[in-house]
Write a protein that holds these residues in place. Structure first.
Motif: not given
Length: 145
Positions: A48-52, A56-58, A122-126, A128-137
């Motif tokens: 929840d904090e990650f997606f919040f 907020l960034l957007f 954010l990915y590295h701080y949290y 967040a493994e579920e966003t791995y593919n998006s981060i690779r792109i």
């Protein structure tokens, strides 16, 4: 820069000074890496904090949208005014181009890079493994830009 003169006192003093500064920096790095003042903690992922923070960034990004004219307001490739006979035969360019308004101009790519860097953090701080593919792109796009 002059080469080292082993017979010169100032040259040797400068060498020892820079080596000692380098040694202090290495000592500081060793102490910080191997003897931290606080113990390392485990990463905890709060979806929840990650997606919040992502939302907020957007929102902040959408709030700061502005028209980009590159700070110039001048058009490039504007038609030249010539009065000779050849100019009457050649067609003039229809539209002038402003480099700041082209697709993927420098300001736009720099802003996208900033967004991607925020997402990397954010990915590295949290973790967040579920966003791995998006981060690779995003990393691929970042390197491409």
């Amino acid at each position: 820069a002059k080469p080292l003169d082993a017979s010169s006192y100032t040259s040797m003093y400068t060498l020892l000074h820079h080596l000692s500064v380098f040694g202090v920096i290495l000592l500081f790095a060793y102490i910080c890496e191997n003897h931290p003042p606080y113990a390392h903690s485990d990463k905890s992922y709060d979806r929840d904090e990650f997606f919040f923070l992502t939302a907020l960034l957007f929102v902040v990004s959408a709030y700061t949208v502005h028209r980009n004219d590159g700070g110039k307001g001048k058009l490039q490739n504007s038609p030249r005014k010539e009065k000779d006979e050849d100019s009457k035969k050649r067609p003039l360019k229809v539209a002038s181009v402003n480099p700041a308004n082209e697709v993927l101009n420098r300001d736009q790519t720099e802003e996208w890079k900033g967004w991607m860097q925020f997402m990397f953090l954010l990915y590295h701080y949290y973790h967040a493994e579920e966003t791995y593919n998006s981060i690779r792109i995003m990393i691929t796009c970042y390197v491409w830009m």
